[in-house]
Design a protein around this motif. Structure first.
Motif, PDB file in Angstrom:
ATOM      1  N   ARG A 190       0.843  -1.195   0.000  1.00 51.72           N
ATOM      2  CA  ARG A 190       0.000   0.000   0.000  1.00 51.72           C
ATOM      3  C   ARG A 190       0.878   1.244   0.000  1.00 51.72           C
ATOM      4  O   ARG A 190       2.068   1.192   0.302  1.00 51.72           O
ATOM      5  CB  ARG A 190      -0.913   0.026   1.228  1.00 51.72           C
ATOM      6  CG  ARG A 190      -0.159  -0.077   2.558  1.00 51.72           C
ATOM      7  CD  ARG A 190      -1.098  -0.067   3.727  1.00 51.72           C
ATOM      8  NE  ARG A 190      -0.409  -0.321   4.991  1.00 51.72           N
ATOM      9  CZ  ARG A 190      -0.955  -0.183   6.187  1.00 51.72           C
ATOM     10  NH1 ARG A 190      -2.223   0.206   6.293  1.00 51.72           N
ATOM     11  NH2 ARG A 190      -0.268  -0.432   7.278  1.00 51.72           N
ATOM     12  N   ASP A 191       0.278   2.380  -0.308  1.00 53.87           N
ATOM     13  CA  ASP A 191       1.004   3.645  -0.247  1.00 53.87           C
ATOM     14  C   ASP A 191       0.023   4.805  -0.290  1.00 53.87           C
ATOM     15  O   ASP A 191      -1.135   4.662  -0.688  1.00 53.87           O
ATOM     16  CB  ASP A 191       2.006   3.771  -1.397  1.00 53.87           C
ATOM     17  CG  ASP A 191       3.016   4.892  -1.153  1.00 53.87           C
ATOM     18  OD1 ASP A 191       3.453   5.041   0.002  1.00 53.87           O
ATOM     19  OD2 ASP A 191       3.343   5.625  -2.099  1.00 53.87           O
ATOM     20  N   TYR A 192       0.540   5.968   0.145  1.00 54.65           N
ATOM     21  CA  TYR A 192      -0.207   7.216   0.081  1.00 54.65           C
ATOM     22  C   TYR A 192      -0.159   7.771  -1.355  1.00 54.65           C
ATOM     23  O   TYR A 192       0.633   7.302  -2.179  1.00 54.65           O
ATOM     24  CB  TYR A 192       0.405   8.239   1.047  1.00 54.65           C
ATOM     25  CG  TYR A 192       0.431   7.780   2.482  1.00 54.65           C
ATOM     26  CD1 TYR A 192      -0.646   8.019   3.328  1.00 54.65           C
ATOM     27  CD2 TYR A 192       1.541   7.107   3.005  1.00 54.65           C
ATOM     28  CE1 TYR A 192      -0.624   7.603   4.650  1.00 54.65           C
ATOM     29  CE2 TYR A 192       1.574   6.687   4.322  1.00 54.65           C
ATOM     30  CZ  TYR A 192       0.486   6.938   5.147  1.00 54.65           C
ATOM     31  OH  TYR A 192       0.513   6.517   6.448  1.00 54.65           O
ATOM     32  N   PRO A 193      -0.943   8.794  -1.656  1.00 56.74           N
ATOM     33  CA  PRO A 193      -0.932   9.373  -3.004  1.00 56.74           C
ATOM     34  C   PRO A 193       0.261  10.311  -3.219  1.00 56.74           C
ATOM     35  O   PRO A 193       0.100  11.424  -3.733  1.00 56.74           O
ATOM     36  CB  PRO A 193      -2.264  10.118  -3.071  1.00 56.74           C
ATOM     37  CG  PRO A 193      -2.509  10.551  -1.666  1.00 56.74           C
ATOM     38  CD  PRO A 193      -1.995   9.420  -0.810  1.00 56.74           C
ATOM     39  N   GLN A 194       1.444   9.868  -2.784  1.00 53.41           N
ATOM     40  CA  GLN A 194       2.692  10.610  -2.954  1.00 53.41           C
ATOM     41  C   GLN A 194       2.654  11.988  -2.292  1.00 53.41           C
ATOM     42  O   GLN A 194       3.361  12.906  -2.682  1.00 53.41           O
ATOM     43  CB  GLN A 194       3.073  10.681  -4.430  1.00 53.41           C
ATOM     44  CG  GLN A 194       3.358   9.315  -5.012  1.00 53.41           C
ATOM     45  CD  GLN A 194       3.639   9.281  -6.492  1.00 53.41           C
ATOM     46  OE1 GLN A 194       3.889   8.230  -7.052  1.00 53.41           O
ATOM     47  NE2 GLN A 194       3.601  10.417  -7.173  1.00 53.41           N
ATOM     48  N   LEU A 195       1.817  12.106  -1.267  1.00 47.76           N
ATOM     49  CA  LEU A 195       1.731  13.293  -0.426  1.00 47.76           C
ATOM     50  C   LEU A 195       1.116  12.839   0.893  1.00 47.76           C
ATOM     51  O   LEU A 195      -0.036  12.405   0.910  1.00 47.76           O
ATOM     52  CB  LEU A 195       0.872  14.386  -1.082  1.00 47.76           C
ATOM     53  CG  LEU A 195       0.767  15.723  -0.343  1.00 47.76           C
ATOM     54  CD1 LEU A 195       2.130  16.362  -0.192  1.00 47.76           C
ATOM     55  CD2 LEU A 195      -0.184  16.665  -1.079  1.00 47.76           C
ATOM     56  N   ARG A 196       1.855  12.937   1.991  1.00 43.16           N
ATOM     57  CA  ARG A 196       1.420  12.335   3.256  1.00 43.16           C
ATOM     58  C   ARG A 196       0.814  13.389   4.179  1.00 43.16           C
ATOM     59  O   ARG A 196       1.434  13.851   5.133  1.00 43.16           O
ATOM     60  CB  ARG A 196       2.588  11.627   3.939  1.00 43.16           C
ATOM     61  CG  ARG A 196       3.143  10.494   3.097  1.00 43.16           C
ATOM     62  CD  ARG A 196       4.021   9.569   3.882  1.00 43.16           C
ATOM     63  NE  ARG A 196       4.601   8.546   3.036  1.00 43.16           N
ATOM     64  CZ  ARG A 196       5.289   7.500   3.468  1.00 43.16           C
ATOM     65  NH1 ARG A 196       5.488   7.348   4.769  1.00 43.16           N
ATOM     66  NH2 ARG A 196       5.790   6.622   2.636  1.00 43.16           N
ATOM     67  N   LEU A 197      -0.424  13.737   3.885  1.00 45.01           N
ATOM     68  CA  LEU A 197      -1.188  14.632   4.735  1.00 45.01           C
ATOM     69  C   LEU A 197      -2.391  13.930   5.329  1.00 45.01           C
ATOM     70  O   LEU A 197      -2.883  14.326   6.389  1.00 45.01           O
ATOM     71  CB  LEU A 197      -1.651  15.856   3.939  1.00 45.01           C
ATOM     72  CG  LEU A 197      -0.552  16.740   3.341  1.00 45.01           C
ATOM     73  CD1 LEU A 197      -1.167  17.843   2.500  1.00 45.01           C
ATOM     74  CD2 LEU A 197       0.326  17.321   4.439  1.00 45.01           C
ATOM     75  N   SER A 198      -2.885  12.910   4.659  1.00 47.21           N
ATOM     76  CA  SER A 198      -4.073  12.174   5.075  1.00 47.21           C
ATOM     77  C   SER A 198      -3.693  10.726   5.357  1.00 47.21           C
ATOM     78  O   SER A 198      -2.840  10.151   4.669  1.00 47.21           O
ATOM     79  CB  SER A 198      -5.123  12.231   3.959  1.00 47.21           C
ATOM     80  OG  SER A 198      -6.186  11.327   4.214  1.00 47.21           O
ATOM     81  N   PRO A 199      -4.296  10.093   6.364  1.00 44.26           N
ATOM     82  CA  PRO A 199      -3.995   8.684   6.636  1.00 44.26           C
ATOM     83  C   PRO A 199      -4.585   7.718   5.623  1.00 44.26           C
ATOM     84  O   PRO A 199      -4.254   6.527   5.630  1.00 44.26           O
ATOM     85  CB  PRO A 199      -4.608   8.458   8.029  1.00 44.26           C
ATOM     86  CG  PRO A 199      -5.715   9.454   8.125  1.00 44.26           C
ATOM     87  CD  PRO A 199      -5.227  10.655   7.376  1.00 44.26           C
TER      88      PRO A 199
END
Length: 410
Positions: free
Chosen positions: A242-251
């Motif tokens: 899994r991964d974030y949308p290349q911006l880590r502001l939301s969990p």
């Protein structure tokens, strides 16, 4: 491997006590330096602080569910430690991380050892390293996060790194380097910043060669591979990609396979990068296979392609010890002298496909552009715009985002 930091703490005072030369304090760049025993022991404090902010928009909610990426602020990195040398040929780093996960508040229970390693670099062509560190596996992870072209590495690289490398990985290995050739090989364990995966076992390696090295054109070719032959999560052995949308502001992580009971997993892929004049180009592909306990072996894949050009300053230079393209030397901010630091413009397209058979992890594509300014060597300011699309079995999720970062690295 996990005793490397403890062994270091025992070695430092023993070495210092054996010397009669008075200690000295000096400055190396922005970093104060304590030297003991005439140079046998060197201690330097290290600090890393990244503050991110941003917003997401253009997110349709046609499925009636409130699963949206949230904007706001996030302490992406907050790390404090000590680094230096022992007996001149041994380097070390002991660093603790204090940053909370996206969407969470700081909690002392989430403070972890980020780096705790010692390395022998007494030979000109090889470095031996043991402890908790970031293995030099994949082109993107071989470089410092302070020097990456974008605020986050491409999703497919983060996912591939979770197999047996990535940040804070316990391991031991060797890094071989010459002016044109590079190789790094490791045996790895769990991650120091993640609970319940201490039983992981894996192998990883990377090779690269500077195939063309002229004044105008440089070309680096290579590849990376990793293999986790023993998943280490608690209870039944599982692997989750899994991964974030290349911006880590939301969990929220919509790109997510969920937990898969598995016996092993592997990642392999080529890399290509170089410079043409001042223009930097860089790309990697990764193929990931998970050997599930039900007998199926889903295959996932992805890639990224990026370009960067300096608006102020020279082209990025090749670092043969890590086989990466690092920032050039530049004059720090001094308007009176006409110096404005280093400024670069970058663009990237990335794809990460976690669909295969019964595994429906999503397919994420993101185009982004970023502007990175280093007014001083220890300070970075970035702004990044992204347009993304996440294909799911349900309604797809598109988004746009703007992220900003202020980063300090001492």
């Amino acid at each position: 491997m996990r005793l490397a930091a403890l062994a270091l703490l025992c070695l430092l005072p023993a070495t210092a006590r054996s010397q009669e030369v008075p200690p000295t304090v000096s400055m190396q760049g922005w970093r104060p330096t304590l030297t003991l025993g005439g140079g046998d022991v060197v201690l330097q404090p290290s600090l890393r602080f990244d503050l991110d902010g941003g917003t997401f928009w253009d997110q349709p909610q046609n499925d009636g569910q409130p699963r949206r990426f949230d904007g706001g602020f996030n302490v992406r990195r907050a790390r404090l430690g000590v680094q230096g040398t022992v007996l001149r040929d041994f380097t070390y780093n002991v660093t603790w991380q204090f940053e909370p996960d996206p969407g969470k508040q700081f909690d002392w229970a989430s403070v972890y050892l980020m780096d705790g390693w010692i390395a022998y670099s007494g030979l000109p062509w090889v470095t031996f390293r043991v402890g908790a560190f970031t293995p030099l596996n994949t082109l993107d992870y071989s470089g410092s996060s302070f020097e990456t072209l974008f605020m986050e590495r491409a999703s497919i690289i983060n996912i591939a790194a979770s197999i047996a490398t990535g940040d804070s990985r316990y391991g031991a290995g060797a890094e071989l380097h010459s002016d044109r050739l590079f190789g790094a090989f490791y045996a790895t364990d769990g991650v120091s910043t993640t609970r319940d995966d201490g039983n992981q076992r894996g192998l990883a390696g990377r090779v690269a060669a500077l195939a063309v090295d002229t004044e105008e054109v440089k070309l680096l070719v290579g590849g990376s591979a990793s293999y986790q032959f023993q998943p280490g999560t608690s209870g039944n052995a599982t692997i989750r990609l899994r991964d974030y949308p290349q911006l880590r502001l939301s969990p929220l992580q919509l790109l997510n396979t969920g937990s898969m009971p598995a016996d092993a997993a592997s990642a392999i892929g080529p890399e290509l990068s170089g410079t043409v004049g001042k223009l930097l180009f860089q790309g990697e592909y990764q193929r990931i296979q998970v050997d599930r306990t039900n007998g199926t072996n889903p295959i996932f894949q992805g890639y990224y392609l990026s370009l960067a050009y300096p608006l102020i300053g020279q082209a990025r230079r090749y670092d043969s010890h890590r086989a990466v393209w690092t920032r050039p030397h530049f004059a720090e901010l001094d308007p009176a002298q006409g110096h404005w630091g280093y400024l670069e413009l970058a663009t990237r397209y990335s794809s990460a496909n976690l669909f295969d058979g019964a595994v429906r992890g999503g397919h994420q594509t993101i185009w982004g552009t970023a502007l990175n300014w280093y007014p001083f060597r220890a300070l970075r300011a970035s702004v990044e715009y992204q347009v993304g699309q996440i294909t799911l079995d349900g309604p797809n999720r598109g988004f746009q985002s703007i992220g900003v970062r202020l980063s300090v690295a001492l």
